[in-house]
Design an enzyme around this catalytic site. Structure first.
Site, PDB file in Angstrom:
ATOM      1  N   PRO A  10      35.126  62.401  78.561  1.00 34.45           N
ATOM      2  CG  PRO A  10      33.066  61.622  79.364  1.00 34.45           C
ATOM      3  CD  PRO A  10      34.050  61.466  78.264  1.00 34.45           C
ATOM      4  CG  ASN A  11      35.226  63.825  84.229  1.00 36.97           C
ATOM      5  OD1 ASN A  11      34.949  64.985  84.496  1.00 36.97           O
ATOM      6  ND2 ASN A  11      34.345  62.844  84.323  1.00 36.97           N
ATOM      7  NE  ARG A  18      38.136  61.446  87.139  1.00 34.09           N
ATOM      8  CZ  ARG A  18      37.855  60.506  86.252  1.00 34.09           C
ATOM      9  NH1 ARG A  18      38.374  60.565  85.046  1.00 34.09           N
ATOM     10  NH2 ARG A  18      37.066  59.515  86.573  1.00 34.09           N
ATOM     11  CE1 TYR A  23      41.789  57.658  85.019  1.00 33.71           C
ATOM     12  CE2 TYR A  23      41.126  58.814  87.010  1.00 33.71           C
ATOM     13  CZ  TYR A  23      40.844  57.940  85.984  1.00 33.71           C
ATOM     14  OH  TYR A  23      39.607  57.338  85.918  1.00 33.71           O
ATOM     15  CG  ASN A  74      40.400  57.179  77.793  1.00 35.11           C
ATOM     16  OD1 ASN A  74      39.294  56.864  78.223  1.00 35.11           O
ATOM     17  ND2 ASN A  74      41.456  57.308  78.572  1.00 35.11           N
ATOM     18  CB  ALA A  77      32.226  57.933  82.477  1.00 33.77           C
ATOM     19  CD  GLU A  98      37.308  50.887  75.020  1.00 34.43           C
ATOM     20  OE1 GLU A  98      37.273  50.453  76.196  1.00 34.43           O
ATOM     21  OE2 GLU A  98      36.377  50.713  74.205  1.00 34.43           O
ATOM     22  CG  HIS A 100      40.123  52.617  79.257  1.00 34.87           C
ATOM     23  ND1 HIS A 100      39.188  53.622  79.350  1.00 34.87           N
ATOM     24  CD2 HIS A 100      39.604  51.684  78.419  1.00 34.87           C
ATOM     25  CE1 HIS A 100      38.144  53.303  78.607  1.00 34.87           C
ATOM     26  NE2 HIS A 100      38.379  52.143  78.021  1.00 34.87           N
ATOM     27  NE  ARG A 107      39.858  53.319  88.689  1.00 38.97           N
ATOM     28  CZ  ARG A 107      39.463  54.439  88.105  1.00 38.97           C
ATOM     29  NH1 ARG A 107      39.657  54.648  86.827  1.00 38.97           N
ATOM     30  NH2 ARG A 107      38.853  55.371  88.808  1.00 38.97           N
TER      31      ARG A 107
END
Length: 145
Positions: A10-11, A18, A23, A74, A77, A98, A100, A107
């Site tokens: 998502p996103n 964003r 990012y 990735n 969320a 995985e 990111h 964060r």
């Protein structure tokens, strides 16, 4: 030719728009072009997917597993709470890494825990698009992954 699925959650379709301070300004299309080109350099077919829907991501994990393709994921969320994606990862026998883009550990505290990392071969965080490249190389070079 070996195949690798790159599954973004998502996103990630909002890359470039964003939170560019987190990012960057590159888009999802830029990321996909980048990792597909890295794949070509290593005689590897890279198949890119992005969805804001948990079920679609699960279907792609199952598909990659059925086809014997490694996975770079990735989960966005979903990383922090999707036991369904965690279980899908655990259900396949292909290597999964995985990734990111940002350093999730630097964060917000809710981003510090991944429910999916424990069922992957490894996790790469905070290296931007380079993390995808490193994951791809690890999958291609790692006979025992």
């Amino acid at each position: 030719m070996r195949s690798i699925y790159v599954i973004n959650g998502p996103n990630l379709n909002r890359l470039g728009l964003r939170e560019p301070d987190v990012y960057g300004h590159d888009t999802l299309a830029d990321l996909e072009n980048f990792i597909e080109n890295v794949g070509k350099q290593h005689q590897c077919e890279v198949l890119c997917f992005q969805s804001n829907e948990e079920g679609q991501m699960i279907d792609w994990i199952h598909e990659a597993g059925d086809k014997g393709a490694g996975i770079i994921i990735n989960p966005g969320a979903y990383t922090h709470y999707s036991y369904a994606i965690r279980d899908a990862i655990a259900s396949v026998s292909v290597p999964i890494i995985e990734v990111h883009i940002s350093n999730v550990h630097a964060r917000e505290s809710f981003r510090h825990h991944s429910v999916t990392a424990a069922v992957t071969k490894g996790q790469i965080v905070g290296l931007g698009f380079k993390g995808y490249e490193l994951a791809l190389l690890a999958l291609l070079e790692g006979e025992d992954l």
